[in-house]
Motif scaffolding. Sequence first.
Motif, PDB file in Angstrom:
ATOM      1  N   UNK A  34       0.827  -1.203   0.000  1.00  0.00           N
ATOM      2  CA  UNK A  34       0.000   0.000   0.000  1.00  0.00           C
ATOM      3  C   UNK A  34       0.863   1.256   0.000  1.00  0.00           C
ATOM      4  N   UNK A  35       1.833   1.297   0.900  1.00  0.00           N
ATOM      5  CA  UNK A  35       2.723   2.447   0.973  1.00  0.00           C
ATOM      6  C   UNK A  35       3.583   2.614  -0.270  1.00  0.00           C
ATOM      7  N   UNK A  36       3.986   1.497  -0.860  1.00  0.00           N
ATOM      8  CA  UNK A  36       4.816   1.556  -2.061  1.00  0.00           C
ATOM      9  C   UNK A  36       4.045   2.166  -3.234  1.00  0.00           C
ATOM     10  N   UNK A  37       2.809   1.712  -3.440  1.00  0.00           N
ATOM     11  CA  UNK A  37       2.017   2.268  -4.542  1.00  0.00           C
ATOM     12  C   UNK A  37       1.697   3.744  -4.310  1.00  0.00           C
ATOM     13  N   UNK A  38       1.396   4.088  -3.076  1.00  0.00           N
ATOM     14  CA  UNK A  38       1.160   5.495  -2.762  1.00  0.00           C
ATOM     15  C   UNK A  38       2.382   6.349  -3.022  1.00  0.00           C
ATOM     16  N   UNK A  39       3.557   5.856  -2.627  1.00  0.00           N
ATOM     17  CA  UNK A  39       4.784   6.617  -2.842  1.00  0.00           C
ATOM     18  C   UNK A  39       5.112   6.735  -4.321  1.00  0.00           C
ATOM     19  N   UNK A  40       4.892   5.675  -5.094  1.00  0.00           N
ATOM     20  CA  UNK A  40       5.183   5.759  -6.531  1.00  0.00           C
ATOM     21  C   UNK A  40       4.317   6.819  -7.207  1.00  0.00           C
ATOM     22  N   UNK A  41       3.052   6.894  -6.827  1.00  0.00           N
ATOM     23  CA  UNK A  41       2.212   7.959  -7.383  1.00  0.00           C
ATOM     24  C   UNK A  41       2.646   9.322  -6.871  1.00  0.00           C
ATOM     25  N   UNK A  50       5.190  21.447  -9.731  1.00  0.00           N
ATOM     26  CA  UNK A  50       5.929  22.284  -8.796  1.00  0.00           C
ATOM     27  C   UNK A  50       5.162  22.442  -7.491  1.00  0.00           C
ATOM     28  N   UNK A  51       3.920  21.997  -7.499  1.00  0.00           N
ATOM     29  CA  UNK A  51       3.081  22.065  -6.318  1.00  0.00           C
ATOM     30  C   UNK A  51       3.508  20.977  -5.335  1.00  0.00           C
ATOM     31  N   UNK A  52       3.547  21.285  -4.064  1.00  0.00           N
ATOM     32  CA  UNK A  52       3.956  20.293  -3.074  1.00  0.00           C
ATOM     33  C   UNK A  52       2.769  19.663  -2.355  1.00  0.00           C
ATOM     34  N   UNK A  53       1.574  20.148  -2.600  1.00  0.00           N
ATOM     35  CA  UNK A  53       0.387  19.620  -1.924  1.00  0.00           C
ATOM     36  C   UNK A  53      -0.251  18.484  -2.716  1.00  0.00           C
ATOM     37  N   UNK A  54      -0.354  18.624  -4.017  1.00  0.00           N
ATOM     38  CA  UNK A  54      -1.051  17.646  -4.854  1.00  0.00           C
ATOM     39  C   UNK A  54      -0.422  16.254  -4.782  1.00  0.00           C
ATOM     40  N   UNK A  55       0.897  16.103  -4.866  1.00  0.00           N
ATOM     41  CA  UNK A  55       1.459  14.744  -4.783  1.00  0.00           C
ATOM     42  C   UNK A  55       1.124  14.033  -3.469  1.00  0.00           C
ATOM     43  N   UNK A  56       1.193  14.732  -2.351  1.00  0.00           N
ATOM     44  CA  UNK A  56       0.856  14.118  -1.070  1.00  0.00           C
ATOM     45  C   UNK A  56      -0.624  13.772  -1.004  1.00  0.00           C
ATOM     46  N   UNK A  57      -1.453  14.613  -1.565  1.00  0.00           N
ATOM     47  CA  UNK A  57      -2.896  14.368  -1.569  1.00  0.00           C
ATOM     48  C   UNK A  57      -3.231  13.134  -2.403  1.00  0.00           C
ATOM     49  N   UNK A  58      -2.687  13.045  -3.610  1.00  0.00           N
ATOM     50  CA  UNK A  58      -2.962  11.908  -4.492  1.00  0.00           C
ATOM     51  C   UNK A  58      -2.398  10.620  -3.885  1.00  0.00           C
ATOM     52  N   UNK A  59      -1.193  10.688  -3.367  1.00  0.00           N
ATOM     53  CA  UNK A  59      -0.591   9.505  -2.755  1.00  0.00           C
ATOM     54  C   UNK A  59      -1.381   9.009  -1.562  1.00  0.00           C
TER      55      UNK A  59
END
Length: 147
Positions: A34-41, A50-59
């Motif tokens: 679960x964590x691996x797939x979240x981190x890959x996304x 360049x946004x730092x919020x969207x990657x954490x939100x999607x992951x």
Amino acid sequence: MVYISQAIYSFLSVVGFSVLFNLPRKLIFAASISGMFGWLLYYFFQSFSTNFIVPAFVGSIVVGLIGEVLAAVKKHPATIFTIPGIIPFVPGYGIYYTMLHIVEKDFDLALTTGAESLFIAISIACGIVLATSFVRIIKPNIEKLLR
């Protein structure tokens, strides 16, 4: 090749935190996936944004959805899979540098770094809540279809 190394490192980091959190041995692999797939996304979106919020939100949405599915399959609470799964997203570096800037009396930079860390933490929480809410809304409808 970069994605393979990122997958391995994120998997191992979640394994480490799963052991630290005393997860049952039979659930460590699932939580780590679960964590691996979240981190890959997270890594994928971070490389294109360049946004730092969207990657954490999607992951965190991905970790939350996978955690809910694994909870239904493995018959355990979803938090067993989501809490270790979001560990790679936690902005520990940002919190550390916020404190460092406060100690060095550089308050402008401390405020910037602290706000960024806070926004990342809020986006992680919102992603988990969104995924959990989505599954809670959909689950009764799926159970009706399966009857």
